[in-house]
Design a protein around this motif. Structure first.
Motif, PDB file in Angstrom:
ATOM      1  N   ARG A  56      -1.171  -8.396   9.365  1.00  0.00           N
ATOM      2  CA  ARG A  56      -1.787  -7.199   8.791  1.00  0.00           C
ATOM      3  C   ARG A  56      -2.250  -7.495   7.357  1.00  0.00           C
ATOM      4  NH1 ARG A  56      -1.043  -3.285  12.649  1.00  0.00           N
ATOM      5  NH2 ARG A  56      -1.921  -1.644  11.375  1.00  0.00           N
ATOM      6  N   LEU A  57      -3.423  -8.051   7.258  1.00  0.00           N
ATOM      7  CA  LEU A  57      -4.055  -8.380   5.981  1.00  0.00           C
ATOM      8  C   LEU A  57      -5.542  -8.083   6.086  1.00  0.00           C
ATOM      9  CD1 LEU A  57      -4.482  -9.788   3.204  1.00  0.00           C
ATOM     10  CD2 LEU A  57      -4.481 -11.979   4.433  1.00  0.00           C
ATOM     11  N   ILE A  58      -6.062  -7.361   5.085  1.00  0.00           N
ATOM     12  CA  ILE A  58      -7.508  -7.140   4.997  1.00  0.00           C
ATOM     13  C   ILE A  58      -7.966  -7.465   3.579  1.00  0.00           C
ATOM     14  CG2 ILE A  58      -7.489  -5.326   6.770  1.00  0.00           C
ATOM     15  CD1 ILE A  58      -7.799  -3.228   4.522  1.00  0.00           C
ATOM     16  N   VAL A  59      -9.227  -7.829   3.457  1.00  0.00           N
ATOM     17  CA  VAL A  59      -9.820  -8.003   2.128  1.00  0.00           C
ATOM     18  C   VAL A  59     -11.095  -7.170   2.075  1.00  0.00           C
ATOM     19  CG1 VAL A  59      -8.863 -10.316   1.806  1.00  0.00           C
ATOM     20  CG2 VAL A  59     -11.152 -10.073   2.788  1.00  0.00           C
ATOM     21  N   LEU A  60     -11.423  -6.686   0.885  1.00  0.00           N
ATOM     22  CA  LEU A  60     -12.669  -5.950   0.737  1.00  0.00           C
ATOM     23  C   LEU A  60     -13.148  -5.967  -0.707  1.00  0.00           C
ATOM     24  CD1 LEU A  60     -12.000  -2.105   1.105  1.00  0.00           C
ATOM     25  CD2 LEU A  60     -10.194  -3.749   1.333  1.00  0.00           C
ATOM     26  N   ASN A  77      -0.335  -5.236   4.734  1.00  0.00           N
ATOM     27  CA  ASN A  77       0.249  -4.042   5.365  1.00  0.00           C
ATOM     28  C   ASN A  77      -0.402  -2.735   4.879  1.00  0.00           C
ATOM     29  OD1 ASN A  77       2.014  -5.841   6.574  1.00  0.00           O
ATOM     30  ND2 ASN A  77       3.692  -5.445   5.140  1.00  0.00           N
ATOM     31  N   PRO A  78      -1.730  -2.649   4.890  1.00  0.00           N
ATOM     32  CA  PRO A  78      -2.380  -1.418   4.415  1.00  0.00           C
ATOM     33  C   PRO A  78      -2.119  -0.264   5.376  1.00  0.00           C
ATOM     34  CG  PRO A  78      -4.002  -2.816   5.472  1.00  0.00           C
ATOM     35  CD  PRO A  78      -2.712  -3.612   5.437  1.00  0.00           C
ATOM     36  N   GLU A  79      -1.949   0.916   4.788  1.00  0.00           N
ATOM     37  CA  GLU A  79      -1.665   2.126   5.579  1.00  0.00           C
ATOM     38  C   GLU A  79      -2.461   3.286   5.017  1.00  0.00           C
ATOM     39  OE1 GLU A  79       2.610   3.417   6.557  1.00  0.00           O
ATOM     40  OE2 GLU A  79       2.790   1.952   4.925  1.00  0.00           O
ATOM     41  N   ILE A 115       0.464  -3.567  -0.058  1.00  0.00           N
ATOM     42  CA  ILE A 115       1.154  -4.536  -0.903  1.00  0.00           C
ATOM     43  C   ILE A 115       0.085  -5.497  -1.437  1.00  0.00           C
ATOM     44  CG2 ILE A 115       2.952  -6.335  -0.978  1.00  0.00           C
ATOM     45  CD1 ILE A 115       4.077  -3.585  -0.265  1.00  0.00           C
ATOM     46  N   ASP A 116       0.060  -5.702  -2.748  1.00  0.00           N
ATOM     47  CA  ASP A 116      -0.964  -6.601  -3.293  1.00  0.00           C
ATOM     48  C   ASP A 116      -0.477  -8.048  -3.259  1.00  0.00           C
ATOM     49  OD1 ASP A 116       0.640  -7.121  -5.514  1.00  0.00           O
ATOM     50  OD2 ASP A 116      -0.467  -5.805  -6.863  1.00  0.00           O
ATOM     51  N   GLN A 123      -1.134   2.102  -4.516  1.00  0.00           N
ATOM     52  CA  GLN A 123      -1.641   3.283  -3.812  1.00  0.00           C
ATOM     53  C   GLN A 123      -2.900   3.753  -4.505  1.00  0.00           C
ATOM     54  OE1 GLN A 123       1.385   6.150  -2.622  1.00  0.00           O
ATOM     55  NE2 GLN A 123      -0.093   7.813  -2.897  1.00  0.00           N
ATOM     56  N   GLU A 124      -3.881   4.168  -3.714  1.00  0.00           N
ATOM     57  CA  GLU A 124      -5.145   4.584  -4.324  1.00  0.00           C
ATOM     58  C   GLU A 124      -5.868   5.575  -3.425  1.00  0.00           C
ATOM     59  OE1 GLU A 124      -7.399   1.301  -6.108  1.00  0.00           O
ATOM     60  OE2 GLU A 124      -9.243   2.271  -5.431  1.00  0.00           O
TER      61      GLU A 124
END
Ligand code: NI
Length: 172
Positions: A56-60, A77-79, A115-116, A123-124
């Protein structure tokens, strides 16, 4: 190092990715590789399953204005914690479905936690293109593609085009 991007249809793009337990150096290298691959494509988002890694890893980076500094984000782990009732329609594309675009309706604003790369929780609230992009990328972690929001006929048409593209690519 750039990594090859999987093209739909591919069984790895339909799998649910596993949560990341420990932030290893290997995972940081993966995040850097994914950002390099995304910028090179060029694209504004990429999820680990698209390079064949079921984590569970994304980049943008959705900064569109060249006058603005880039904002590369790697999210482990983005949610989505909350989503607005207000909706937004964007013409979406995907690096795993090259040169195909379609309107997708999604919540206009979302609150995201992740998690960075330093292992800190972030959180944003995101809106506009960032909101659309982060939802699209998190979908990838659930094995879901933007064409899954389209009518079956349109989805089949795009899938057939991709099968043809892959046959041509295999032939070289
Ligand atoms: Ni995509």
């Amino acid at each position: 190092m750039k990594r090859p991007i999987l093209i739909h249809p591919d069984p790895r793009l339909k799998k649910v990715a596993a949560p990341v337990a420990d932030l290893s150096d290997d995972l940081r290298v993966l995040a850097d590789d994914m950002l390099e691959t995304m910028y090179d494509a060029p694209g504004i988002g990429l999820a680990a399953p698209q390079v064949g890694v079921l984590d569970r890893l994304i980049v943008l980076d959705c900064v569109k204005d060249d006058a603005q500094p880039p904002r590369p984000l790697a999210m482990f782990n983005p949610e989505i914690l909350a989503a607005s009732d207000e909706l937004n329609v964007y013409e979406e594309g995907c690096l795993s479905i090259p040169e195909q675009f379609a309107d997708v309706t999604r919540p206009a604003e979302v609150t995201v936690r992740w998690i960075d790369r330093d292992g800190r929780e972030q959180q944003e609230d995101m809106g506009g293109l960032w909101a659309t992009c982060v939802q699209h990328e998190i979908d990838h972690l659930e094995g879901k593609l933007f064409i899954d929001y389209l009518k079956p006929l349109k989805r089949q048409l795009i899938t057939r085009k991709m099968q043809k593209l892959k046959r041509e690519m295999a032939r070289g």
